[in-house]
Each structure stands twice: as C-alpha cells, then as structure tokens.
Design a protein around this motif. Structure first.
Motif, PDB file in Angstrom:
ATOM      1  N   UNK A 791      -2.546 -17.115   1.282  1.00 32.15           N
ATOM      2  CA  UNK A 791      -2.856 -15.737   0.895  1.00 32.15           C
ATOM      3  C   UNK A 791      -4.315 -15.400   1.163  1.00 32.15           C
ATOM      4  N   UNK A 792      -5.239 -16.347   0.890  1.00 33.89           N
ATOM      5  CA  UNK A 792      -6.663 -16.068   1.090  1.00 33.89           C
ATOM      6  C   UNK A 792      -6.961 -15.791   2.559  1.00 33.89           C
ATOM      7  N   UNK A 823       4.530 -13.742   2.280  1.00 28.40           N
ATOM      8  CA  UNK A 823       3.423 -13.175   1.520  1.00 28.40           C
ATOM      9  C   UNK A 823       2.985 -11.908   2.221  1.00 28.40           C
ATOM     10  N   UNK A 824       2.430 -10.992   1.457  1.00 33.22           N
ATOM     11  CA  UNK A 824       2.026  -9.708   2.019  1.00 33.22           C
ATOM     12  C   UNK A 824       0.711  -9.278   1.382  1.00 33.22           C
ATOM     13  N   UNK A 825      -0.189  -8.694   2.191  1.00 30.12           N
ATOM     14  CA  UNK A 825      -1.482  -8.205   1.717  1.00 30.12           C
ATOM     15  C   UNK A 825      -1.687  -6.792   2.254  1.00 30.12           C
ATOM     16  N   UNK A 826      -2.198  -5.907   1.408  1.00 31.57           N
ATOM     17  CA  UNK A 826      -2.494  -4.535   1.821  1.00 31.57           C
ATOM     18  C   UNK A 826      -3.968  -4.250   1.581  1.00 31.57           C
ATOM     19  N   UNK A 827      -4.635  -3.621   2.571  1.00 29.02           N
ATOM     20  CA  UNK A 827      -6.035  -3.208   2.436  1.00 29.02           C
ATOM     21  C   UNK A 827      -6.130  -1.744   2.856  1.00 29.02           C
ATOM     22  N   UNK A 828      -6.766  -0.924   2.051  1.00 20.87           N
ATOM     23  CA  UNK A 828      -6.854   0.516   2.291  1.00 20.87           C
ATOM     24  C   UNK A 828      -8.318   0.928   2.187  1.00 20.87           C
ATOM     25  N   UNK A 829      -8.831   1.679   3.217  1.00 20.00           N
ATOM     26  CA  UNK A 829     -10.234   2.089   3.141  1.00 20.00           C
ATOM     27  C   UNK A 829     -10.396   3.351   2.293  1.00 20.00           C
ATOM     28  N   UNK A 830     -11.648   3.745   2.082  1.00 20.59           N
ATOM     29  CA  UNK A 830     -11.942   4.833   1.155  1.00 20.59           C
ATOM     30  C   UNK A 830     -11.367   6.163   1.626  1.00 20.59           C
ATOM     31  N   UNK A 831     -11.418   6.403   2.939  1.00 19.46           N
ATOM     32  CA  UNK A 831     -10.890   7.675   3.448  1.00 19.46           C
ATOM     33  C   UNK A 831      -9.397   7.796   3.178  1.00 19.46           C
ATOM     34  N   UNK A 832      -8.657   6.700   3.323  1.00 22.80           N
ATOM     35  CA  UNK A 832      -7.221   6.753   3.071  1.00 22.80           C
ATOM     36  C   UNK A 832      -6.927   6.897   1.580  1.00 22.80           C
ATOM     37  N   UNK A 854       4.198  -8.322  -7.016  1.00 22.91           N
ATOM     38  CA  UNK A 854       2.855  -8.192  -6.503  1.00 22.91           C
ATOM     39  C   UNK A 854       2.041  -7.243  -7.333  1.00 22.91           C
ATOM     40  N   UNK A 855       0.758  -7.134  -7.027  1.00 25.65           N
ATOM     41  CA  UNK A 855      -0.125  -6.232  -7.758  1.00 25.65           C
ATOM     42  C   UNK A 855      -1.529  -6.330  -7.216  1.00 25.65           C
ATOM     43  N   UNK A 856      -2.409  -5.530  -7.781  1.00 21.10           N
ATOM     44  CA  UNK A 856      -3.798  -5.521  -7.350  1.00 21.10           C
ATOM     45  C   UNK A 856      -4.447  -4.190  -7.627  1.00 21.10           C
ATOM     46  N   UNK A 857      -5.468  -3.854  -6.825  1.00 22.37           N
ATOM     47  CA  UNK A 857      -6.197  -2.611  -7.017  1.00 22.37           C
ATOM     48  C   UNK A 857      -5.860  -1.625  -5.904  1.00 22.37           C
ATOM     49  N   UNK A 858      -6.470  -0.450  -5.968  1.00 22.14           N
ATOM     50  CA  UNK A 858      -6.161   0.614  -5.001  1.00 22.14           C
ATOM     51  C   UNK A 858      -6.680   0.276  -3.601  1.00 22.14           C
ATOM     52  N   UNK A 859      -7.729  -0.571  -3.518  1.00 19.06           N
ATOM     53  CA  UNK A 859      -8.264  -0.887  -2.194  1.00 19.06           C
ATOM     54  C   UNK A 859      -7.715  -2.189  -1.615  1.00 19.06           C
ATOM     55  N   UNK A 860      -7.263  -3.101  -2.492  1.00 14.39           N
ATOM     56  CA  UNK A 860      -6.781  -4.400  -2.012  1.00 14.39           C
ATOM     57  C   UNK A 860      -5.735  -4.933  -2.981  1.00 14.39           C
ATOM     58  N   UNK A 861      -4.587  -5.342  -2.450  1.00 13.89           N
ATOM     59  CA  UNK A 861      -3.507  -5.864  -3.294  1.00 13.89           C
ATOM     60  C   UNK A 861      -2.737  -6.917  -2.517  1.00 13.89           C
ATOM     61  N   UNK A 862      -1.977  -7.713  -3.238  1.00  8.08           N
ATOM     62  CA  UNK A 862      -1.211  -8.775  -2.587  1.00  8.08           C
ATOM     63  C   UNK A 862       0.038  -9.079  -3.387  1.00  8.08           C
ATOM     64  N   UNK A 863       0.994  -9.750  -2.738  1.00 10.37           N
ATOM     65  CA  UNK A 863       2.233 -10.103  -3.413  1.00 10.37           C
ATOM     66  C   UNK A 863       3.026 -11.066  -2.557  1.00 10.37           C
ATOM     67  N   UNK A 864       4.235 -11.381  -3.040  1.00 12.35           N
ATOM     68  CA  UNK A 864       5.091 -12.310  -2.308  1.00 12.35           C
ATOM     69  C   UNK A 864       6.534 -12.077  -2.671  1.00 12.35           C
TER      70      UNK A 864
END
Length: 888
Positions: A791-792, A823-832, A854-864
């Motif tokens: 995941x890292x 495993x899955x990771x999502x990253x979203x920038x400020x404009x999005x 899964x879970x995380x914050x609005x800019x970065x989250x992860x799960x499986x």
C-alpha cells in the motif's frame, strides 16, 4: 486543625486507652483478593477471618488507602478521592459495642485542649441498623444521645460485609450536621450532604451466606469471636474541622491544587469545569506519588495499570487546562514536600519517585499523539453518518487513556457526535469482566478457606529447610479439590500439609523446592509448595505409589541438586542487585525477581536501556564479588534495627516485626530475605547476563545464568561464534569487523536500490499521467498497475502521478494486487476537491465493488478488497463518480 494533627491526636487518644499503634501498611496488599489496600481494616483482615491470631487484642492505625471504583466522581463531589487515609481502632475478640461506641463519642467531643476533636454534641446525629436495638440502647443510655437524633436504617446503609460469604455485622454511623445551607433538615436519612458521615462503627458479630453484595443475603449465625472495626476518613474529618467545602481544600491537597493552577495559568474558584479538573489533578498526583512510593510501577495490568490510569489522567487534565510542558516533576516535588512529614520514606525515595513519574509522563505524551491519530482516522470514516461509533470511543478510552469527555469534545470540533450508548455498553461489559475477576480473586484461587483455617489453628508448619534437607514429619491434613479428605491413592494430585518440612515454599522471588515425601509404602512427588498466611506450608503432590493418609508419619526430602541451584541463583540475585546499585546508583532498586536453579531474573527501576559497556561493568563487579568469596551471613533482628543498618526491603513484600537479614560481605549487600542462600559467594560459580530489556515505563529487566548453566551458555555462545567465523572465513576475533563490513555493503546496496526504485516510480508516474482522460474538466487516471505490491508503494506512486498533473483538476486512482488481494489508493488535488471530488468517497466506491473496506481524507484515501476480478469494475465506478461529482 491540620490533617497531620488529626491523625496524631487520634492515635495518641487510643494508644492511651491500651491500643497498640500499628504503622500504615504499604498500599500493595499482602492479600490475593486485593490489588491495593482500599480500607483501614484490610491489613487486619486475616485476624477478622480467623486465619491467624492477632498479636494484640486492640490496635489503632492510620492506613493509606487507594480506591478507584468512583474515579469518574473525583472532583465532582465534595468527598470522593482516589487516595485517602483511614483512621481506625480495632478489637479482636476483646471489647465490643458497649466500649467502642463511648470511645468514638469521647474522642470526637472531648475539647481540643484535652486531646479530642472538640465537636459540638448537638451537631452530631447517629444511625443504627434497624434490627440492632442493643446499639441504640448504648447510644441513648450510656452516651446520652437524644432519641430524636438517632435514626434506624436498613441493611443497604447500616450492615457491613465484604460482599461474599464470611464475617458481617450491623453498623452505626456518626454524622455531623453542617447546617441548613447544605440542604433540608431531617437527619442523615433525609440528606447525607448536610448530615455528613464522619465515623463508622462496624460490629462484626455474624457470618453471612451467598447472595447479593449489599442486602438480601442470609445471616447464617454468630461468629465465635466478636470484633470491632471502627474509624473515620482523615481527609473528610479535616475538611469538617478546617471548615472548607471539600476534601480538596484541606491544608495538604490544596497546596498541590494551587501549584496545578499556577502551572496551567488557571484560577481555582472561578469556573466549575476548571475546578473539577484541578481537583482531579491534585487527587491523582497525590495518589500516584503514594503508589510509586510504595513500590508500584506503571504497567498495563493489575496495580500498575491503576497507577498508569490515574497518572495519565492527571497529565491529560493538565493538557486540557492549557499546559503543554511537562508538569509531573514539579507536582511530585510539591506532593513529597506536603506528605513527607508524615511519610518520611517519600523523601528518602524522592529520586526514584520522580524518575518513574516523569518517564510515564513522557511515554504518555507519545501515546497521546498516537491516540489523536486513531481519532482522526475514526472521524474520517464517520464523516457520512456524523456519529463516532461507541467502540471507537471505548478504544480511545481503554487503550489510549482518552476520557469520554475529551473524545466528545474532539468529536464536536470535527462536527460529529459520539455514540454514548455504545460506549456505555462497552464500559458496562468491561466492568462486568472486572467484577468477575474480583470475585475470582476473592476466592484466592482455592477452595473453602476454612480447611486451611482449621489446620492453622491446630499448629503452624515448622520450616526446617534452613538447616536440613530431610525431615521426619507427620501428615496434618490431606486436601482434594478444596476439601479435607482422610486419604489419597496412587495417581491422584492432592495437597498435603505437614507439621514439619524442609521444602522451601515459593516466596521472595524464589521458586519452591523440588523433592519427595515418602514412607515405607508411599511415595509422593512434590509439584509445588505454597504458604498460607506465611505460617502453613501446603505441598501440592502427585501420589506416585501407595496411599497417603492423615496422621501418617513420613520423611520429607528436598532434591539436593535443585536446592544447590536455587541457593546459587538467589544469592546471585542479591549480588547482581548490589552490583547494579554500585554502578548505576541507589535509585536502581529491585522491584521484583525470580530465581530458580541456574537462572535469575531481576527487575529494577531505570529509565533507559543499559549499554553493552555498562552491562559488562555490572557483570564484572558481580563476578568479582563471587571470586572474592565473601561470607554470606544470616541474622534475625527487629525490623527498625534492620532499617537502621540499611537493609533493603523488596517492594510489595510484607515483613514481620522480627526479620531475617542476609548479609554478603558485611555491608557490601544487606537485604531482608527469607530465601535459601550459599554460605560463601564462591559457591555461586560463574554468572553471565543473557538479556536486558524493558518491562514497562521506568522498569528494566536483567536475566542471567548461574553456575553450570552459565558455563553451558558460554560454551554454546563460543560454539556459535566458531560456526559464524567459519561461514565468514575469518578468525573469531574478527567476526565483528567482518559483519560490520557486510552491513555497510548491504546499506549501500539498499540505498542504490531505493534510488533506482524512485527513478522507476517517477518514470511510471509520468507514463500514467500521460494516460489521463478528461471527465467534465477533471483529468482522471484510473488504472491497475503491476509494479507495487504494498500500500505504501502504491500511495507514493499515486501522489507522484497527481503531482505531474498539477495545474488543473486531477484525480488519480490506482489499483494493484498486494499479497493476493486487491488494494486501491485515491489521490485528489486541491482544484478537484473544489469541485466536490473527495478521495475518501472515491475509495468507498471502489472498495464497494471489490467487496472490502477503506477510508481516509478528502485528499488521500486507501482501501482493499477480496475480489481481484472486480478491479476493472471498481475503476469504472470511480470514473462514473467523478463524472457525477464534476457536474453538480
């Protein structure tokens, strides 16, 4: 009248009336049913239970107590405290109600100029048990209390028991009318805030059966001897006599509270919430100081957990009051200054108390950060429901020491509420487990205690093992499953009590002896030996042959090889303790030990790991003492004389008035000890350390082999060194240099590999960014990648890909197989994110398709998830969600 003066007056008053003054016992209870001393009568419990004969008919004491059942009420009421002192006067089959009642009244109402407390008689009320006309008669006829100020109450209020079958009896309480400003009139039955209980007299005259703890249980009959247990809480009496509203405002505790207010920049008396917090700090710091002073160290279970809980709660309250700096050191200094005049051992042990307390505060500072991180994750997962689950609140409370109030406050800052019902349910479950554990402890892990009481009454066991390894003996009792039986046959495991025995019973860190008990046609293998009330030796045995019967004459033999090894290990423990203190200083005090043939373990107070150089130095000092062949002497003397000589006592151990002192080389090592020892130190043989580790905050553990086991260990280490040298193709003396070289080579290779991986990841991020598709103005990368398996690694790749796409709204969602699961990771920038696209929601959509979480914050989250075949569908769901979010 100062608190110390109240105690001094009470002890003097009862001493002048033929009571023996007994010093306070340590807070560590010499009782398997108690974690800590929680009542003034606790040190005398075995006398009340008939397990031992009291050495005096009357006694009086001021006993240190800790009680945490009502810890959540501390600071909120005027009289709940976790640490308190109980004055008591006791009669063991001597006087009863007709003497106890007038004595209490006399002390309270005698003018202060004549040594009493000087309380006005017309302010005192009395309660008696509803079915105890005898006590009421004494109050009215012998003391002269008007009937209008005597009230009868039921079993729940005025009948005492320990909550389990055993001694019990009616109570009578003396209450003080504090005046109409404290509530309505009508006596204690109407208002226990106005009519404050200040003295409780327990008339121990009955025995009870099974049933509820407070009331509704059967009274089985009378006790053979009637006892008195009576007294008062010294802090509560001080609050009354000093005319202050709470026990936190008395002359001692108020000084600690004032310092807490100064350190936190707050003012006492201006805010209810602040006042409660300052009271909690003062009470908990006082309790922590006294616990550490009596040998308790912070831990995750037992009495160590009690200390850890209240000390961390005090630190946490200081944080909430606004201080970020360490505070325990200054608060402990003030507490020792305040209490040291009464308990001089606090001053003598100041350095160790400070060391343990400050170490625990530092450890908690790190834990506080970890708990906050756990809260942040839980809060992000609760963002949709807006409710923090009760199990998470309980985890923060139980694992990280967060009180529910702090969790509620943090949740409110995050726009969440807390599932208080779920939290309360888990707290209730924990209390139920604690009560079940308490009931188990109350049984002492044994059957009917009456079995041992009968045998104790007959005669204590004579221990002969200091002078011989074989003794003629007579079987006093055979016990099977807690019941006394006439005999036991081959194959059975039973307990056997002898009138004499050379077999050492486990105690003082030394394991019990191995050995045999035999007769002409009987052979018993000794599995364990324990002491009851330090006077009755109970041998747990396996009947190997024949039949063992009560009254049988036998021979008890110690396994001589076992005893030789045990003596070596126990004497070596004393030697290592002395060597520790010689190298590290006097604060490196032993706090526990275990020794058995060939092995010793010693726990001691210290804040940091010992370097290999320090360990070698301690080991050399210990082995020099062995080589110098110091004489090992044994002396018996009164406890005060032993302390004057500087004999060290083990924390948590209870000692008689006359003690056994073990000296090694005169004053080179002098400790109180009941164990078996060698005659001269050379008999210990070799000694070598095999381990040094942490066993809790401020507590280290040394382990060592002794005698032949030490030589075997060293031979094994030498053989291993030779084998390693052969593998490395170097002489044994060059192993260290060769291994250091190999480690340097590996470190260099790892750095080169990390650099190569970083370059590959940067290249892959650029390639992935080139695959981005535009969805309603948002650049989206939603792909499965084959490289990363952790995941890292996947998270780093997603963040780098997002960085390549900066300048426009961008979303990167990457999936991979990690350990055969997706495993899955999502990253979203400020404009999005401004377009209401959130990484946490994208991951939730993806893991929904994968059948995972899964879970995380609005800019970065992860799960499986669990279904790798669903990865394409998961990525499609991400594209669909971005399309919906970007058009809203």
């Amino acid at each position: 009248m100062h608190l110390a003066e109240i105690s001094k007056r009470a002890l003097h008053f009862f001493e002048s009336r033929d009571h023996t003054v007994v010093p306070s016992a340590p807070l560590i209870a010499d009782d398997p049913t108690l974690l800590l001393i929680n009542a003034g009568m606790a040190p005398f419990k075995r006398y009340f239970l008939g397990e031992a004969t009291a050495p005096f008919p009357r006694a009086t004491s001021v006993q240190k107590c800790v009680r945490t059942v009502d810890i959540e009420e501390v600071g909120k009421t005027s009289r709940h405290g976790s640490f308190f002192q109980m004055f008591g006067n006791f009669s063991f089959g001597d006087y009863f109600k007709e003497r106890a009642i007038p004595l209490a009244w006399e002390f309270m109402t005698t003018p202060t100029t004549d040594g009493g407390l000087g309380l006005a008689e017309d302010r005192l009320w009395v309660t008696v048990y509803q079915d105890d006309p005898e006590a009421e008669h004494i109050w009215r006829k012998l003391v002269g209390v008007p009937a209008s100020r005597i009230q009868r109450l039921g079993m729940a209020d005025n009948f005492w028991s320990m909550g389990v079958p055993g001694p019990c009896g009616p109570c009578s309480e003396i209450c003080y009318d504090r005046g109409p400003e404290f509530g309505q009139d009508g006596g204690p039955a109407a208002n226990d805030e106005r009519y404050l209980e200040i003295w409780n007299l327990v008339f121990m005259q009955n025995t009870r059966g099974e049933g509820p703890a407070k009331e509704g249980y059967p009274i089985l009959g009378g006790l053979p001897a009637r006892n008195i247990d009576t007294g008062f809480g010294v802090e509560r009496m001080a609050a009354l006599l000093q005319d202050v509203p709470t026990i936190f405002d008395i002359d001692t505790t108020r000084q600690i509270l004032a310092l807490a207010a100064e350190l936190s920049g707050t003012t006492y008396g201006k805010s209810v919430n602040t006042d409660v917090s300052l009271r909690v700090v003062a009470d908990h710091i006082l309790a922590s100081t006294m616990l550490i002073g009596d040998g308790v160290t912070p831990a995750n279970e037992g009495r160590g957990y009690v200390l850890r809980r209240i000390l961390r709660r005090a630190v946490r309250m200081m944080r909430l009051l606004g201080t970020d700096d360490p505070v325990v050191g200054e608060l402990f200094t003030k507490t020792i200054d305040v209490m040291g005049s009464t308990y001089a051992e606090l001053i003598e042990d100041r350095a160790r108390i400070h060391s343990l307390g400050e170490a625990e505060e530092g450890a908690f500072a790190k834990t506080l950060k970890a708990g906050t991180a756990i809260f942040d994750v839980a809060a992000s997962k609760a963002a949709e429901s807006r409710i923090l689950p009760g199990d998470k609140a309980f985890q923060l409370h139980d694992t990280y020491g967060f009180p529910i109030d702090l969790t509620v406050e943090m949740a409110a800052d995050a726009g969440l509420s807390v599932d208080r019902e779920g939290f309360a349910l888990r707290m209730q479950e924990q209390r139920a487990r604690a009560k079940a554990d308490a009931r188990r402890r109350k049984s002492g892990g044994r059957g009917d205690i009456d079995v041992y009481r009968e045998l104790l009454a007959a005669a204590p066991t004579e221990f002969t093992g200091y002078t011989e390894l074989e003794s003629q003996a007579r079987v006093q009792g055979v016990i099977r499953d807690g019941e006394r039986v006439s005999s036991a046959s081959a194959g059975e495991i039973v307990e056997v009590v002898l009138d004499r025995t050379p077999l050492y019973a486990e105690g003082g860190g030394q394991e019990s002896d191995a050995g045999r008990i035999t007769a002409d046609d009987v052979e018993l293998e000794v599995l364990d030996v324990e002491k009851i009330d330090r006077k009755l030796w109970v041998h747990r045995v396996r009947v190997v042959a024949g039949e063992i019967a009560e009254g049988r004459n036998v021979v008890a033999r110690v396994d001589s090889e076992w005893r030789t090894g045990a003596r070596q290990a126990h004497s070596a423990t004393h030697i290592v303790h002395a060597a520790l203190r010689q190298i590290l200083g006097p604060t490196a005090l032993q706090s526990g030990s275990l020794n058995r043939p060939g092995y010793l373990r010693l726990d001691f107070a210290w804040q940091r790991p010992l370097s290999s150089e320090t360990l070698s130095e301690i080991e050399e000092v210990a082995n020099r003492a062995v080589r110098q062949d110091f004489p090992v002497g044994i002396e018996y003397m009164p406890l005060p004389h032993a302390r004057e000589l500087g004999a060290l006592a083990l924390f948590g151990e209870t000692y008689d008035e006359d003690v056994r002192v073990v000296e090694i080389g005169g004053d080179w090592s002098r400790e109180l000890c009941g164990g078996t020892h060698v005659e001269r130190t050379a008999q210990v043989g070799a000694l070598t350390f095999i381990g040094e580790s942490s066993v809790g905050s401020g507590l280290r553990r040394l382990e060592a082999h002794v005698g032949l086991d030490a030589l075997r260990f060293l031979a094994s280490e030498r053989a291993m060194a030779v084998k390693v040298a052969d593998l490395l193709h170097v002489p044994t003396a060059e192993i260290s240099d060769r291994v250091s070289g190999i480690i340097d080579e590996l470190r260099t290779a790892r750095k080169e590999l990390d650099t190569l991986r970083a370059e590959q990841r940067a290249h892959l991020a650029t390639v992935l960014a080139g695959h981005a598709v535009t969805v309603n103005g948002v650049r989206v990368v939603a792909e499965q990648v084959a490289g990363p398996s952790a995941t890292t690694e996947l998270r780093d790749l997603a963040v780098q890909t997002k960085a390549v796409l900066e300048g426009s709204p961008a979303v990167v969602v990457l999936a991979a197989l990690g350990s055969d699961r997706p495993i899955v990771v999502a990253a979203v920038n400020q404009q999005a994110r401004r377009l209401d696209v959130a990484a946490s929601e994208l991951v939730q959509a993806a893991v929904g398709a994968l059948g995972g979480r899964g879970g995380g914050k609005r800019d970065l989250a992860q799960g499986g998830g669990g279904d790798a075949r669903a990865i394409p569908a998961a990525l499609e769901s991400v594209l669909a969600m971005v399309a919906r979010a970007a058009t809203q």
